[in-house]
Design an enzyme around this catalytic site. Structure first.
Site, PDB file in Angstrom:
ATOM      1  CE  LYS A  11       0.898   1.573   4.311  1.00 49.50           C
ATOM      2  NZ  LYS A  11       1.771   2.685   4.511  1.00 49.50           N
ATOM      3  N   GLY A 119       4.841  -6.279   5.752  1.00 47.30           N
ATOM      4  CA  GLY A 119       4.601  -7.216   6.849  1.00 47.30           C
ATOM      5  C   GLY A 119       3.115  -7.298   7.193  1.00 47.30           C
ATOM      6  CG  ASP A 153      -0.335   0.178   8.078  1.00 49.76           C
ATOM      7  OD1 ASP A 153      -1.111   1.114   8.348  1.00 49.76           O
ATOM      8  OD2 ASP A 153       0.875   0.350   7.824  1.00 49.76           O
TER       9      ASP A 153
HETATM   10  P1  ATP Z   1       4.307  -0.067   7.562  1.00 53.17           P
HETATM   11  O1  ATP Z   1       4.110   0.658   6.261  1.00 53.17           O
HETATM   12  O2  ATP Z   1       3.087  -0.878   7.979  1.00 53.17           O
HETATM   13  O3  ATP Z   1       4.882   0.778   8.656  1.00 53.17           O
HETATM   14  P2  ATP Z   1       6.794  -1.106   6.620  1.00 53.17           P
HETATM   15  O4  ATP Z   1       6.638  -1.246   5.139  1.00 53.17           O
HETATM   16  O5  ATP Z   1       7.482   0.131   7.080  1.00 53.17           O
HETATM   17  O6  ATP Z   1       5.381  -1.235   7.289  1.00 53.17           O
HETATM   18  P3  ATP Z   1       7.527  -3.857   6.917  1.00 53.17           P
HETATM   19  O7  ATP Z   1       8.117  -4.214   5.593  1.00 53.17           O
HETATM   20  O8  ATP Z   1       6.164  -4.350   7.184  1.00 53.17           O
HETATM   21  O9  ATP Z   1       7.599  -2.292   7.182  1.00 53.17           O
HETATM   22  O10 ATP Z   1       8.578  -4.379   8.014  1.00 53.17           O
HETATM   23  C1  ATP Z   1       8.854  -3.709   9.179  1.00 53.17           C
HETATM   24  C2  ATP Z   1       9.656  -4.629  10.098  1.00 53.17           C
HETATM   25  O11 ATP Z   1       8.896  -5.780  10.388  1.00 53.17           O
HETATM   26  C3  ATP Z   1      10.959  -5.109   9.495  1.00 53.17           C
HETATM   27  O12 ATP Z   1      11.979  -4.767  10.380  1.00 53.17           O
HETATM   28  C4  ATP Z   1      10.843  -6.606   9.369  1.00 53.17           C
HETATM   29  O13 ATP Z   1      12.016  -7.292   9.800  1.00 53.17           O
HETATM   30  C5  ATP Z   1       9.685  -6.970  10.274  1.00 53.17           C
HETATM   31  N1  ATP Z   1       8.812  -8.006   9.691  1.00 53.17           N
HETATM   32  C6  ATP Z   1       8.209  -8.978  10.354  1.00 53.17           C
HETATM   33  N2  ATP Z   1       7.486  -9.749   9.527  1.00 53.17           N
HETATM   34  C7  ATP Z   1       7.606  -9.244   8.295  1.00 53.17           C
HETATM   35  C8  ATP Z   1       7.109  -9.625   7.025  1.00 53.17           C
HETATM   36  N3  ATP Z   1       6.325 -10.695   6.842  1.00 53.17           N
HETATM   37  N4  ATP Z   1       7.448  -8.859   5.969  1.00 53.17           N
HETATM   38  C9  ATP Z   1       8.218  -7.759   6.145  1.00 53.17           C
HETATM   39  N5  ATP Z   1       8.732  -7.385   7.324  1.00 53.17           N
HETATM   40  C10 ATP Z   1       8.445  -8.107   8.403  1.00 53.17           C
END
Ligand code: ATP
Length: 323
Positions: A11, A119, A153
């Site tokens: 997203k 995630g 989210d």
């Molecule tokens: P958001 O936009 O919801 O804040 P994000 O894109 O910033 O999320 P994610 O890619 O979801 O961040 O990952 C954030 C942290 O969560 C990372 O440090 C990662 O190691 C951990 N994590 C745990 N599970 C997952 C997963 N399935 N995919 C990605 N990251 C994950």
């Protein structure tokens, strides 16, 4: 043994307004969220008991995006109970008291820790998938009550499409999705701590407020130029202070022909809007050339994807929807 495959879409936040801190430590937000075709693929296989999980590098081209990768292409999330997909499975199993197990395989294409909710999308895919695999008959609203415990989210990722979100992001009002406009994503190989970002925001002399109303009107009118004008993110300035390279890459994205450029969530991913795939290809080529010419400093990965237009939220259209 049953097997289910679910798509877990990334997203972006077209607007993100961050309000005051609540007594529970979360910030009150008001955001307009949009799913993208870029996705992880989550495969669930029934097992007699327990949870196990593997992550493999995905294939962006088969998972909704053309991509130009300069760095960290094999960065994967943990394959244990720290993974949000694992947490979602565990919480759902506890909630329904089921004595069965599952193996989760994630084909990871969404860049990690980027502000693209990878995630959360995986967690939502696990909730949707287990609901089908085990015939639990839970509504999306019931799944969201479990999902919000994994992350703010997750309720949106269960819904997908286009939605206005309030509260900590769990109070959702779906809106009709605009056409599948093209989107460029630029992800530098740095991660920003969401907590540090919010802390820095709280320390600003005055908050940076962003209005969602005009964005919602522009989306309803399917007016891409107006959507580009209404983009805004309260957190962008603080993340750009922490990662100054983002300021110059933003200019490069604008110079390459993006209609509007914004950071998603707490960053550091930047997105740029483009009308169609043909224009998207041109802007992508220009950006890739700019990355190749840049010989030093942090080099970004690039993705060309689109707004997700076929929605999985038909059963919830038209009404506010709260986790
Ligand atoms: P958001 O936009 O919801 O804040 P994000 O894109 O910033 O999320 P994610 O890619 O979801 O961040 O990952 C954030 C942290 O969560 C990372 O440090 C990662 O190691 C951990 N994590 C745990 N599970 C997952 C997963 N399935 N995919 C990605 N990251 C994950």
């Amino acid at each position: 043994m049953g097997r289910i495959v679910e798509n877990a879409h990334a997203k972006i936040n077209l607007t993100l307004d961050v309000g005051p801190v609540r007594p529970d430590g979360y910030h009150e937000i008001h955001t307009v969220m949009q799913s993208l075709e870029l996705r992880d693929v989550v495969v669930l296989e029934e097992r007699p008991a327990g949870i196990s999980l593997d992550c493999l590098p995905g294939d962006p081209l088969r998972q909704g995006a053309r991509c130009f990768v300069e760095s960290e292409s094999h960065l994967l999330p943990p394959s244990d109970e720290r993974n949000l997909a694992w947490k979602a499975a565990k919480l759902l199993m506890e909630a329904v008291g089921i004595g069965r197990g599952v193996h989760i395989l994630i084909h990871k294409a969404i860049p990690l820790a980027a502000g693209l909710a990878g995630g959360s999308a995986d967690a939502a895919a696990v909730l949707r998938g287990l609901n089908r695999l085990w015939n639990l008959g839970m509504s999306r609203e019931e799944l969201a009550l479990v999902g919000v415990k994994v992350g703010a989210d997750v309720p949106f990722c269960l819904l997908e499409g286009t939605a206005e979100a309030k509260g900590i992001g769990e109070k959702l009002t779906p809106v009709p999705s605009p056409p599948p406009w093209s989107v460029l994503l630029l992800k530098l190989p740095v991660s920003v701590s969401t907590a540090a970002c919010y802390k820095a925001y709280d320390e600003l002399p005055s908050p940076i407020r962003v209005d969602a109303v005009e964005m919602l009107e522009a989306l309803a009118d399917e007016d891409l130029n107006q959507v580009a004008k209404c983009l805004g993110n309260s957190l962008e300035a603080v993340t750009m202070q922490q990662v100054p390279e983002l300021v110059s890459w933003r200019k490069v994205m604008e110079g390459a022909g993006s209609l509007g450029v914004l950071m998603s969530g707490s960053g550091p991913a930047l997105f740029g809007l483009v009308r169609d795939e043909c224009q998207g290809d041109e802007v992508f080529e220009r950006l890739a050339t700019a990355v190749k010419q840049e010989r030093q400093g942090l080099l970004p990965n690039l993705y060309l994807t689109r707004f997700l237009s076929s929605k999985g939220n038909d059963d919830f259209k038209g009404g506010a929807w709260h986790a």
